[in-house]
Design a protein around this motif. Sequence first.
Motif, mmCIF file in Angstrom:
data_model
loop_
_atom_site.group_PDB
_atom_site.id
_atom_site.type_symbol
_atom_site.label_atom_id
_atom_site.label_comp_id
_atom_site.label_asym_id
_atom_site.label_seq_id
_atom_site.Cartn_x
_atom_site.Cartn_y
_atom_site.Cartn_z
ATOM 1 N N LEU A 1 -3.084 -19.431 20.204
ATOM 2 C CA LEU A 1 -1.753 -20.046 20.288
ATOM 3 C C LEU A 1 -1.859 -21.457 20.862
ATOM 4 C CD1 LEU A 1 0.355 -17.076 21.716
ATOM 5 C CD2 LEU A 1 0.281 -17.921 19.372
ATOM 6 N N ALA A 2 -2.711 -21.607 21.900
ATOM 7 C CA ALA A 2 -2.889 -22.926 22.508
ATOM 8 C C ALA A 2 -3.421 -23.908 21.473
ATOM 9 C CB ALA A 2 -3.855 -22.836 23.695
ATOM 10 N N LEU A 3 -4.337 -23.446 20.634
ATOM 11 C CA LEU A 3 -4.927 -24.300 19.608
ATOM 12 C C LEU A 3 -3.846 -24.803 18.646
ATOM 13 C CD1 LEU A 3 -7.847 -25.177 18.980
ATOM 14 C CD2 LEU A 3 -7.925 -23.384 17.251
ATOM 15 N N PHE B 1 -1.529 -27.318 20.549
ATOM 16 C CA PHE B 1 -2.291 -28.560 20.734
ATOM 17 C C PHE B 1 -2.430 -29.318 19.409
ATOM 18 C CE2 PHE B 1 -6.518 -30.675 20.956
ATOM 19 C CZ PHE B 1 -6.220 -31.599 21.943
#
Lengths: 360, 306
Positions: free
Chosen positions: B93-95, B98
Amino acid sequence: MLPKLAKRPTPSRFMVYLSPVLALFLSLLAGIVLFLIMDVSPWTALHAFFIEPISSAYGLSELAVKATPLILIGVALSLGFKAGVWNIGAEGQLIVGGLCGGAVALYFYEQEGFHIIPLMMLAGVFGGMAWAAIVAFLRVKFNANEILTSLMLSYVAGLWLNLMVHGPLKDPEGFNFPESRIFSDSAMLPLLHEDYRLHIGFLLALVIVGLGWILISRTLLGYQIKVSGAAPAAGEHAGFSTARIIWVTLLIGGGVAGLAGMIEVSGPIGQLLPSISPGYGFTAIIVAYVGRLHPVGALFAGLLLALTYLGGETAQIQLNLPVAVTGVFQGLLLFFLLACDVLIHYRLQFKQPALAARGA
Amino acid sequence: MEILVPALLTIITAATPLLFAALGELITEKSGVLNLGVEGMMVMGAIIGFVAVHYSGSAFIAVIASMLAGGVMAAIFALLVLRFHASQVPTGLALTIFGIGLSALIGQSMIGIAYEGIPHVSIPFLSSIPVLGALLFSHDLLVYFSLVMVFAVYYFLNKTRGGLILRAIGDSHDAAHAMGYSVIRVRLLATLFGGAMAGLGGAYLSLAYSPLWVEQMTAGRGWIALALVVFATWRTGRVLLGAYLFGGITILQLHAQALGIGVPAQVMSMLPYLATVLVLVLISRDLGKIKLNAPASLGKAFHASS
């Protein structure tokens, strides 16, 4: 030589709380590098991002306005994530909640009275719940992955809102712009102070933090949520129903996200627009993690992430920086947090253990 | 036939980005890694590909650049997940968060710039494409390349020793480790491959499908690609089928709007997302089938000393 990771006998409580601080520090360092690449003075940029927005009473009130939906959804998502239920479609639940709340406001457009706001809240909560209920139903009944279904339904919700403000809910006197009427005063959340935009929604968020904290630490349901997430097999053995946990966490998540949507349209926005959220539902995932999946943590994390939105706006106005910097910073923060979290379960080992002892 | 042929050709264009991304994710997942950052890697591939073609003028360089961009994104994911033992779901999810942010930042100066689209049949290694190419000669090379990749992925997974090791690691990393295979290295390579393919899928959007840059132009295709892998029950041939099915739905939506069918545009645009949900439900309800085909170690962390 690179340090090795050695497993700790027990997870470090200290690192659980230190990790977000470390992550914030590393993100600021990365931010400095980013600003240098963009040929902006890092100190001016960081000042505009993190100091300027909160150096006035007005700024602080705006911080609370932006933090409100983040705290609300962050608390609700924490419960689900703790249980291992990955509702990442809070954005869609927020949109449907805002749409339902807004529809009630427009229905009572000609009326005045204190019944309108509670009805809007109910509509928002139930709208968000209904949207999340689809996800819960498909997960429990058909085993459909909730990450993908909740996310797909977020796109559908955005298109639905778009359709509504282009059609049935469009302002009849609005020169054909895709916007609803501006809500009547009775459909607007009361302000806490007449000079600022801060409304009672923020107090509601604080109440939800309290309720979330009681739920997770003082009730059987909270205990079941924690066990189901940490040791699913143990939970099942103890007779906790997985289906019930999925339903409850998704309905809470959807209901609170729907409430946040209603608060957005009835508070800072004051009408229905094709877009009512700059991705609060997604940012709330970061809020939940930075807040250590704890309601009180989500309160502080919500304020921090709200500052990135506010800082992004200030930096855009003062330094002409693109707003997208906010998204980059949020992503970096979560990356660094996840990396620092390794130190909860592992510790750094700079020296190799004596080779002889291992018989190698 | 005059309507059907162009319609079929556009289905292929709509299916190709999904096909690239889903093939990459298939390999990643087969090694036991669940990378939910496909959307972020795709959108980075889209912008880097577009920037590269804008400055170099070469579609070939743009394609390579987009694959590198996807690969670098995947490397960040691999570092966190494989080295720092971060949980795979939030890292993915962070990827995505970002990637969407960074692509918007990079793309700030690319808005409103047009590109004529990657050339059809004029890149040197066209001649090496088998007879199949002659039948559908109007496509750009990437379409053919995507079909070659379907075959390559199928062959690798089912007919080679490397594919067998990859699948073994995905099914039981502890057993594979005990047999002396490097779990981390294989997973790193599989994740990087997934990233490069997602980047390429993204570049297909910004270089061929609609050759310009729009913020978040992937519009959920990375997530649809993830759903396609489940739909395919982790089998290569079905990834191809699924991608073309979804390409068909996307095009159906465009043509229905053109034909003036009385359904609002927004409802038609919902179709791919609703179809994804429907397909997930149809496939997932058969738990036995999922259990039989899904890599048993999918999403689980591996630590050699534990």
